[in-house]
Write an enzyme that holds these catalytic residues in place. Structure first.
Site, PDB file in Angstrom:
ATOM      1  N   CYS A   1      -1.390  -3.867   0.891  1.00 21.09           N
ATOM      2  CA  CYS A   1      -0.802  -4.230   2.170  1.00 21.09           C
ATOM      3  C   CYS A   1      -1.513  -5.403   2.819  1.00 21.09           C
ATOM      4  O   CYS A   1      -1.087  -5.906   3.845  1.00 21.09           O
ATOM      5  CB  CYS A   1      -0.806  -3.027   3.103  1.00 21.09           C
ATOM      6  SG  CYS A   1      -2.389  -2.220   3.200  1.00 21.09           S
TER       7      CYS A   1
ATOM      8  N   CYS B   1      -4.599   3.964   2.958  1.00 22.82           N
ATOM      9  CA  CYS B   1      -5.383   3.651   4.158  1.00 22.82           C
ATOM     10  C   CYS B   1      -6.644   4.518   4.222  1.00 22.82           C
ATOM     11  O   CYS B   1      -7.715   4.052   4.608  1.00 22.82           O
ATOM     12  CB  CYS B   1      -4.565   3.882   5.431  1.00 22.82           C
ATOM     13  SG  CYS B   1      -3.037   2.951   5.482  1.00 22.82           S
TER      14      CYS B   1
ATOM     15  N   ASP C   1      -4.512  -5.335   4.152  1.00 26.35           N
ATOM     16  CA  ASP C   1      -5.388  -4.910   5.247  1.00 26.35           C
ATOM     17  C   ASP C   1      -6.854  -5.190   4.925  1.00 26.35           C
ATOM     18  O   ASP C   1      -7.253  -5.156   3.768  1.00 26.35           O
ATOM     19  CB  ASP C   1      -5.249  -3.392   5.470  1.00 26.35           C
ATOM     20  CG  ASP C   1      -3.928  -3.023   6.111  1.00 26.35           C
ATOM     21  OD1 ASP C   1      -3.150  -3.941   6.417  1.00 26.35           O
ATOM     22  OD2 ASP C   1      -3.682  -1.822   6.307  1.00 26.35           O
TER      23      ASP C   1
ATOM     24  N   CYS D   1      -2.556  -1.653   9.600  1.00 24.55           N
ATOM     25  CA  CYS D   1      -1.569  -0.791  10.242  1.00 24.55           C
ATOM     26  C   CYS D   1      -2.259   0.326  11.037  1.00 24.55           C
ATOM     27  O   CYS D   1      -3.476   0.490  10.974  1.00 24.55           O
ATOM     28  CB  CYS D   1      -0.654  -0.177   9.193  1.00 24.55           C
ATOM     29  SG  CYS D   1      -1.504   0.998   8.132  1.00 24.55           S
TER      30      CYS D   1
END
Lengths: 137, 265
Positions: free
Chosen positions: A37, A107, A39, A64
């Site tokens: 993603c 995450c 991140d 996110c």
């Protein structure tokens, strides 16, 4: 997809956002990323040299809501733990606590990676080169 | 086919194309008999009577009759897409039997997915990687598991200096956003970020060029092994390089998106 209340809480009131002196000998810094993603997450710990207890932890995450919540929770959890105890934190513990859906599991992995990277950096500064997570199994 | 034949009689009035002569040349292996008129058919609709055929589970390349190569003639793909759309679109088959309408719907949606995926260079690459069994999430997960087992810090999938760059630029972007929110202008910061934007765009272009280099490698591997499957090791060598480019590109793409948003806001 909707976020759980706990994710929203951490997202709205992230704990321990900030940074510490990267060059300090007592501070370990972990910078990790999730290529899926894009991140990035930075997690820092300040460790008491006598007791090996993590006295303070800070983070800054660009990503996110789940990534922010995961790292926020990670800083809460590592504080007060010894480095070895902190290494026992697994991403699935974070998934359970935050009720992360399957698409957001990475995450939590990122947060676990960040903890290990920060501890690894700190250990390096202490001149310890032996594996650090054998106890964490 | 007997059941289908009776259906064919029912819907005969809607059939547009006249029966063509039976082809004598050898038929490709994936040719089937039309459910409706019994003639040999092309993959998506019958060459003879024009009726939509039941969808066959094929990959997107095969759907368009293409080899699994990454350098694609996009205008030709587009042409092929429009031609197939015209024949497969549910609206054009509205008067067909309900079974045929359903196939038409399924075929059309497959056509749209295949076209959207193949026309886009990144989606096309990701699709190929996926069909080669490369799972990006799995890669990261297994690196974490390895780190757990050995006690070392996880091996990051992208270079550390790229992560550092992404982090620092994100910090600047946040500062810019906060300044703007507070109604304060910081022209020097905005100028600096605009400078980063130019660099990022150049990096993005360079990554795409790098990716195309691996496309060439992949395509020549496919050509060398015409038809049969290339050795797994050689395939994995090339796909690993493509994964690496896509991973780095993800960061650059996100940064560009955020830089543009911050500068425009």
């Amino acid at each position: 997809m909707s976020y759980s209340d706990k994710v929203i809480d951490h997202y709205n009131n992230p704990r321990n956002v900030g940074s510490m002196d990267k060059s300090s000998n007592d501070v370990g810094t972990g910078l990790v990323g999730a290529p899926e993603c894009g991140d990035v997450m930075k997690l820092q710990i300040k460790v008491n040299r006598e007791t090996n207890v993590i006295e303070d932890a800070k983070f800054k995450t660009f990503g996110c809501g789940s990534a922010i919540a995961s790292s926020s929770l990670a800083t809460e959890w590592v504080k007060g733990k010894t480095v070895d105890e902190a290494l026992a934190i697994k991403n699935m513990d974070i998934v359970k606590e935050l009720s992360l859906p399957p698409v957001k599991i990475h995450c939590s992995v990122l947060a676990e990676d960040a903890i290990r990277a920060a501890i690894g950096d700190w250990k390096k500064k202490q001149g310890v080169h032996t594996p650090v997570a054998a106890e964490a199994k | 086919m007997t059941l289908a034949r009776s259906k064919c009689e029912e819907t005969e009035v809607t059939t547009k194309s006249p029966l063509t002569e039976i082809r004598s040349k050898p038929l490709p292996a994936d040719t089937h008999t039309c459910w409706s008129c019994g003639s040999m058919r092309a993959a998506h609709f019958c060459d003879s009577c024009g009726k939509v055929q039941p969808p066959v589970p094929v990959d997107y390349f095969t759907f368009f009759g293409l080899p699994p190569k990454l350098k694609i003639d996009v205008p030709a793909l587009e042409k092929s897409f429009y031609e197939l759309s015209r024949k497969l679109h549910p609206d054009l088959n509205a008067r067909a039997g309900s079974q045929e309408q359903e196939w038409s719907m399924e075929q059309s949606s497959l056509l749209n997915d295949a076209y959207r995926t193949l026309k886009d260079p990144i989606k096309r690459t990701a699709y190929l990687l996926h069909s080669e069994g490369v799972e990006l999430e799995e890669q990261s997960k297994s690196a974490t598991e390895q780190a757990r087992a050995t006690g070392e810090a996880k091996k990051q999938i992208v270079p550390p200096d790229l992560l550092e760059e992404v982090f620092e630029l994100n910090m600047q972007l946040e500062e810019l956003r906060m300044n703007k929110k507070a109604g304060e202008d910081d022209p020097s910061l905005a100028k600096e970020i605009s400078g980063h934007k130019v660099t990022l765009e150049a990096k993005h272009d360079a990554l795409l060029q790098e990716l195309q280099k691996y496309w060439t490698d992949w395509d020549s591997l496919i050509e060398r092994n015409h038809g049969s499957k290339a050795p797994a090791e050689e395939r994995a060598n090339i796909t690993a390089k493509m994964v690496d480019v896509l991973n780095r590109r993800n960061y650059i793409r996100n940064l560009l998106r955020d830089v543009n948003a911050a500068l425009e806001s």
